[in-house]
Design an enzyme around this catalytic site. Structure first.
Site, PDB file in Angstrom:
ATOM      1  CB  THR A 177      -0.931  -0.184   1.322  1.00 23.33           C
ATOM      2  OG1 THR A 177      -1.591  -1.165   1.357  1.00 23.33           O
ATOM      3  CG2 THR A 177      -1.705   1.185   1.569  1.00 23.33           C
ATOM      4  NE  ARG A 205      -8.301  -7.360   3.287  1.00 27.39           N
ATOM      5  CZ  ARG A 205      -7.118  -6.546   3.212  1.00 27.39           C
ATOM      6  NH1 ARG A 205      -7.192  -5.681   2.213  1.00 27.39           N
ATOM      7  NH2 ARG A 205      -6.311  -6.616   4.224  1.00 27.39           N
ATOM      8  CB  VAL A 206     -13.216  -3.087   3.289  1.00 26.46           C
ATOM      9  CG1 VAL A 206     -12.640  -1.748   3.267  1.00 26.46           C
ATOM     10  CG2 VAL A 206     -14.076  -2.998   1.966  1.00 26.46           C
ATOM     11  N   GLY A 207      -9.764  -3.293   3.515  1.00 27.61           N
ATOM     12  CA  GLY A 207      -8.645  -3.642   4.385  1.00 27.61           C
ATOM     13  C   GLY A 207      -8.579  -2.139   5.055  1.00 27.61           C
ATOM     14  CG  ASP A 208      -4.731  -1.255   6.664  1.00 28.93           C
ATOM     15  OD1 ASP A 208      -4.550  -1.834   5.622  1.00 28.93           O
ATOM     16  OD2 ASP A 208      -3.462  -0.789   7.320  1.00 28.93           O
ATOM     17  CB  THR A 228       2.137   0.066   3.893  1.00 33.83           C
ATOM     18  OG1 THR A 228       3.435  -0.397   4.681  1.00 33.83           O
ATOM     19  CG2 THR A 228       2.351   1.187   3.698  1.00 33.83           C
ATOM     20  N   GLY A 229       1.007  -2.883   4.579  1.00 33.22           N
ATOM     21  CA  GLY A 229       1.220  -4.358   5.175  1.00 33.22           C
ATOM     22  C   GLY A 229      -0.151  -5.005   5.462  1.00 33.22           C
ATOM     23  N   GLY A 231      -3.351  -5.533   6.527  1.00 34.05           N
ATOM     24  CA  GLY A 231      -4.492  -4.464   7.049  1.00 34.05           C
ATOM     25  C   GLY A 231      -5.133  -5.412   8.353  1.00 34.05           C
TER      26      GLY A 231
END
Ligand code: GLY
Length: 315
Positions: A177, A205-208, A228-229, A231
């Site tokens: 990210t 899927r929704v990430g951080d 980043t990374g 989430g």
């Protein structure tokens, strides 16, 4: 009047000079973050953001992005957005044009983008499609409606992407990210995050990157932070918010990032677990941390505008 500063995670180099140009002519931190991030989203060589991003398990590119302002903690984000190449701008439009909400996802986010006149585009490049197909083949699965035709939803995910992401080692070179944080000459701070998310993720899927407090947090009383990374870890750890809380308690930016990542690293997790973080304070101090040696972040300042790479603290 503070010196304008812009910092970013690995591969933000594609956009930071554009963001610095905005700041140098007196533009806002929000304008700088958006302009810089759009360059990154349009960088076809980058497979973790915007056009060219790696797709989900079913071969669809779904993008997450957010922006947050420090002075009033206004936040705008989009999650699992399909078909629009610059999610950072759609997130900004949520922040500015939809004050009753902070976050839109999926079809609603795409409807909002369409209603606001954003340009649609094909996001899956041939190169990203090839990577997706090769990885599925490497996992022993077939692609594009062969053996997987009878599978859908959770079954398809478990047969393909879940095993795949478990076995994927961290890539050589910079990945992940993109985070960009800017401080403008009026003293405003803005944090922006944009991503195509976990490669081959479960559809929807929704990430951080879209979630306040997890991948993005900004509070002018203490600073801004972004991750980043993986989430799922920063969502479970509230990592960006934790970093800003640590800044408020007096930690320097690198130490705040390192401590918050160390806390997140205590969470049990069977998958690739590395998180990275960046922080910038209202007086222009910055720092970052990562789980791996050799991780860096990029910095440009108004009075010393060449782009410099800084090492991140290591857990
Ligand atoms: N940090 C980006 C993601 O997990 O999607």
């Amino acid at each position: 009047m503070p010196e304008a500063v812009i910092i970013g995670s690995e591969r933000s180099e594609a956009g930071l000079p554009t963001g610095m140009e905005v700041l140098a002519r007196g533009g806002s931190a929000l304008d700088a973050v958006e302009a810089a991030m759009r360059c990154c989203e349009d960088n076809l060589a980058d497979h973790y953001v915007g056009t060219g991003g790696l797709p989900n398990a079913q071969g669809e590119v779904e993008l997450d992005a957010s922006v947050m302002l420090g002075s009033n903690r206004r936040f705008g984000s989009v999650g699992a957005l399909r078909g629009y190449p610059n999610p950072i701008s759609v997130a900004r439009a949520v922040l500015e044009g939809l004050p009753q909400h902070c976050m839109l996802v999926g079809e609603g986010a795409a409807l909002f983008a369409k209603e606001n006149g954003f340009r649609r585009a094909e996001l899956l490049t041939n190169e990203a499609k090839t990577l997706w197909r090769e990885q599925l083949r490497a996992s022993g699965e077939s692609v594009e409606g062969e053996n997987t035709a009878a599978l859908d939803g959770d079954a398809l995910y478990r047969r393909t992407a879940l095993d795949l992401v478990r076995r994927l080692a961290p890539h050589e070179g910079p990945w992940g990210t993109i985070n960009i944080i800017a401080l403008d000459s009026s003293g405003e701070l803005c944090v922006g995050v944009s991503t195509s998310g976990y490669p081959f993720k479960y559809p929807g899927r929704v990430g951080d990157s879209a979630v306040p407090g997890a991948g993005n947090w900004c509070d002018l009383r203490a600073g801004g932070a972004a991750c980043t990374g993986r989430g799922e870890l920063s969502m479970r750890g509230g990592t960006a918010r934790t970093i800003v809380d640590l800044l408020a308690a007096g930690a320097d930016p690198a130490e705040a990032c390192r401590s918050a990542l160390a806390e997140a690293a205590t969470l049990p997790d069977d998958f690739r677990a590395e998180l990275r973080a960046l922080a910038l304070t209202p007086d222009g101090r910055h720092g970052g941390a990562a789980g791996q040696q050799g991780s860096t972040y990029a910095v440009m300042t108004e009075h010393s505008p060449e782009l410099r790479m800084h090492p991140r603290a290591v857990l």
